[in-house]
Design a protein around this motif. Structure first.
Motif, PDB file in Angstrom:
ATOM      1  N   UNK A   1      13.362  -5.749  11.276  1.00 46.69           N
ATOM      2  CA  UNK A   1      14.414  -6.117  10.332  1.00 46.69           C
ATOM      3  C   UNK A   1      13.859  -6.981   9.208  1.00 46.69           C
ATOM      4  N   UNK A   2      12.942  -7.858   9.573  1.00 55.55           N
ATOM      5  CA  UNK A   2      12.331  -8.733   8.583  1.00 55.55           C
ATOM      6  C   UNK A   2      11.577  -7.908   7.545  1.00 55.55           C
ATOM      7  N   UNK A   3      10.879  -6.914   8.013  1.00 53.41           N
ATOM      8  CA  UNK A   3      10.106  -6.070   7.103  1.00 53.41           C
ATOM      9  C   UNK A   3      11.002  -5.185   6.247  1.00 53.41           C
ATOM     10  N   UNK A   4      12.155  -4.796   6.776  1.00 49.25           N
ATOM     11  CA  UNK A   4      13.022  -3.865   6.043  1.00 49.25           C
ATOM     12  C   UNK A   4      14.017  -4.555   5.123  1.00 49.25           C
ATOM     13  N   UNK A   5      14.189  -5.810   5.289  1.00 48.71           N
ATOM     14  CA  UNK A   5      15.189  -6.525   4.467  1.00 48.71           C
ATOM     15  C   UNK A   5      14.507  -7.033   3.202  1.00 48.71           C
ATOM     16  N   UNK A   6      15.074  -6.654   2.076  1.00 50.94           N
ATOM     17  CA  UNK A   6      14.496  -7.136   0.827  1.00 50.94           C
ATOM     18  C   UNK A   6      15.102  -8.480   0.431  1.00 50.94           C
ATOM     19  N   UNK A   7      16.379  -8.640   0.747  1.00 53.35           N
ATOM     20  CA  UNK A   7      17.041  -9.902   0.453  1.00 53.35           C
ATOM     21  C   UNK A   7      17.314 -10.594   1.784  1.00 53.35           C
ATOM     22  N   UNK A   8      16.509 -11.548   2.114  1.00 54.04           N
ATOM     23  CA  UNK A   8      16.559 -12.186   3.428  1.00 54.04           C
ATOM     24  C   UNK A   8      17.638 -13.253   3.464  1.00 54.04           C
ATOM     25  N   UNK A   9      18.480 -13.123   4.499  1.00 54.68           N
ATOM     26  CA  UNK A   9      19.469 -14.155   4.772  1.00 54.68           C
ATOM     27  C   UNK A   9      18.854 -15.062   5.837  1.00 54.68           C
ATOM     28  N   UNK A  10      18.260 -16.144   5.382  1.00 57.94           N
ATOM     29  CA  UNK A  10      17.498 -16.997   6.301  1.00 57.94           C
ATOM     30  C   UNK A  10      18.369 -17.624   7.397  1.00 57.94           C
ATOM     31  N   UNK A  11      19.623 -17.898   7.112  1.00 58.48           N
ATOM     32  CA  UNK A  11      20.490 -18.476   8.154  1.00 58.48           C
ATOM     33  C   UNK A  11      20.694 -17.483   9.292  1.00 58.48           C
ATOM     34  N   UNK A  12      20.947 -16.226   8.975  1.00 60.95           N
ATOM     35  CA  UNK A  12      21.174 -15.212  10.005  1.00 60.95           C
ATOM     36  C   UNK A  12      19.917 -15.010  10.857  1.00 60.95           C
ATOM     37  N   UNK A  13      18.785 -14.951  10.214  1.00 61.78           N
ATOM     38  CA  UNK A  13      17.518 -14.759  10.944  1.00 61.78           C
ATOM     39  C   UNK A  13      17.213 -15.992  11.792  1.00 61.78           C
ATOM     40  N   UNK A  14      17.468 -17.166  11.241  1.00 54.71           N
ATOM     41  CA  UNK A  14      17.245 -18.400  11.999  1.00 54.71           C
ATOM     42  C   UNK A  14      18.132 -18.420  13.251  1.00 54.71           C
ATOM     43  N   UNK A  15      19.376 -17.980  13.079  1.00 50.68           N
ATOM     44  CA  UNK A  15      20.282 -17.915  14.233  1.00 50.68           C
ATOM     45  C   UNK A  15      19.759 -16.939  15.284  1.00 50.68           C
ATOM     46  N   UNK A  16      19.286 -15.783  14.824  1.00 51.03           N
ATOM     47  CA  UNK A  16      18.751 -14.798  15.773  1.00 51.03           C
ATOM     48  C   UNK A  16      17.505 -15.343  16.479  1.00 51.03           C
ATOM     49  N   UNK A  17      16.653 -16.011  15.711  1.00 46.23           N
ATOM     50  CA  UNK A  17      15.459 -16.602  16.330  1.00 46.23           C
ATOM     51  C   UNK A  17      15.843 -17.700  17.316  1.00 46.23           C
ATOM     52  N   UNK A  18      16.854 -18.475  16.980  1.00 46.58           N
ATOM     53  CA  UNK A  18      17.319 -19.508  17.914  1.00 46.58           C
ATOM     54  C   UNK A  18      17.829 -18.883  19.198  1.00 46.58           C
ATOM     55  N   UNK A  19      18.552 -17.786  19.061  1.00 46.47           N
ATOM     56  CA  UNK A  19      19.054 -17.081  20.250  1.00 46.47           C
ATOM     57  C   UNK A  19      17.889 -16.555  21.081  1.00 46.47           C
ATOM     58  N   UNK A  20      16.884 -16.010  20.388  1.00 43.12           N
ATOM     59  CA  UNK A  20      15.694 -15.509  21.090  1.00 43.12           C
ATOM     60  C   UNK A  20      14.978 -16.658  21.797  1.00 43.12           C
ATOM     61  N   UNK A  21      14.846 -17.769  21.111  1.00 45.22           N
ATOM     62  CA  UNK A  21      14.178 -18.911  21.717  1.00 45.22           C
ATOM     63  C   UNK A  21      14.956 -19.409  22.934  1.00 45.22           C
ATOM     64  N   UNK A  22      16.282 -19.399  22.853  1.00 43.53           N
ATOM     65  CA  UNK A  22      17.098 -19.792  24.009  1.00 43.53           C
ATOM     66  C   UNK A  22      16.874 -18.858  25.177  1.00 43.53           C
ATOM     67  N   UNK A  23      16.768 -17.552  24.865  1.00 43.72           N
ATOM     68  CA  UNK A  23      16.494 -16.582  25.933  1.00 43.72           C
ATOM     69  C   UNK A  23      15.140 -16.869  26.575  1.00 43.72           C
ATOM     70  N   UNK A  24      14.145 -17.170  25.739  1.00 39.13           N
ATOM     71  CA  UNK A  24      12.804 -17.469  26.266  1.00 39.13           C
ATOM     72  C   UNK A  24      12.804 -18.754  27.088  1.00 39.13           C
ATOM     73  N   UNK A  25      13.550 -19.733  26.650  1.00 34.72           N
ATOM     74  CA  UNK A  25      13.661 -20.984  27.421  1.00 34.72           C
ATOM     75  C   UNK A  25      14.326 -20.703  28.760  1.00 34.72           C
ATOM     76  N   UNK A  26      15.345 -19.847  28.758  1.00 36.48           N
ATOM     77  CA  UNK A  26      16.017 -19.461  30.002  1.00 36.48           C
ATOM     78  C   UNK A  26      15.049 -18.737  30.939  1.00 36.48           C
ATOM     79  N   UNK A  27      14.241 -17.852  30.358  1.00 37.07           N
ATOM     80  CA  UNK A  27      13.233 -17.142  31.169  1.00 37.07           C
ATOM     81  C   UNK A  27      12.265 -18.148  31.782  1.00 37.07           C
ATOM     82  N   UNK A  28      11.807 -19.113  30.987  1.00 38.30           N
ATOM     83  CA  UNK A  28      10.875 -20.136  31.479  1.00 38.30           C
ATOM     84  C   UNK A  28      11.535 -20.965  32.586  1.00 38.30           C
ATOM     85  N   UNK A  29      12.815 -21.302  32.416  1.00 33.66           N
ATOM     86  CA  UNK A  29      13.536 -22.070  33.436  1.00 33.66           C
ATOM     87  C   UNK A  29      13.613 -21.287  34.749  1.00 33.66           C
TER      88      UNK A  29
END
Length: 195
Positions: free
Chosen positions: A156-184
């Motif tokens: 998605x990052x590569x295909x988006x020409x106009x990046x909505x940084x808030x949306x991507x940051x939210x998705x990355x935060x969700x991914x990081x939460x998933x990874x933290x859950x996996x680590x837990x």
């Protein structure tokens, strides 16, 4: 910044994968050690049960001999009269042997009981180990899902020409939460294994 977050997430996944692999090696080593101890316990248990039967048989024979002297005044095989002093002496000797064998039987039965308890504890360890292995496999799935999600974000990052940084940051935060859950979950499995 997003690429750095993706890189960071990949590093977390690699770390979890490495720790999972280390956990699998520890589980395998524990299993081999447990199998060796389990086999030794079973061998000792079988040996003790065999000794128990032999002692019990010998004790039964001694009781029959003692009862013979208590109930008879004449020897069955030679038909000689048995004196009271001889009978008393034989009864005492036999009773002493019976008491000693009875004492030994109790000790062996206690050891057999402890061996059976250890056998049951090892079976319980097997069940818990199997649960940990199952959880370990579920981590693989979680890690794979995390990697797929990161690839999706990268695409998605590569295909988006106009990046909505808030949306991507939210998705990355969700991914990081998933990874933290996996680590837990992985840490919980390690703690479970250590119990």
């Amino acid at each position: 910044e997003i690429k750095e977050e993706i890189k960071k997430s990949n590093n977390v996944i690699d770390d979890i994968s490495s720790q999972k692999h280390s956990l699998e090696i520890k589980i395998q080593n524990l299993e081999e050690e447990k199998d060796t101890k389990f086999d030794k316990i079973l061998d000792k248990l079988v040996m003790m049960q065999d000794v128990d039967k032999k002692i019990d048989f010998k004790r039964t024979q001694l009781i029959k001999d003692r009862d013979f002297y208590q109930l008879n005044d004449v020897c069955n095989s030679c038909e000689q009269e048995l004196s009271i002093s001889f009978k008393n002496k034989k009864e005492e000797e036999l009773q002493t042997q019976i008491d000693e064998l009875t004492h030994n039987l109790v000790k062996i039965k206690n050891k057999i009981d402890k061996g059976i308890i250890l056998k049951e504890e090892l079976a319980d360890i097997n069940r818990r180990r199997d649960d940990l292995i199952g959880k370990s496999f579920s981590y693989d799935k979680d890690i794979d899902n995390g990697k797929k999600y990161i690839k999706k974000l990268e695409s998605q990052l590569n295909s988006i020409s106009d990046i909505d940084s808030k949306e991507i940051t939210d998705e990355l935060s969700a991914t990081e939460k998933k990874l933290i859950d996996i680590e837990r979950k992985r840490e919980e499995a390690v703690k479970q294994r250590e119990l």
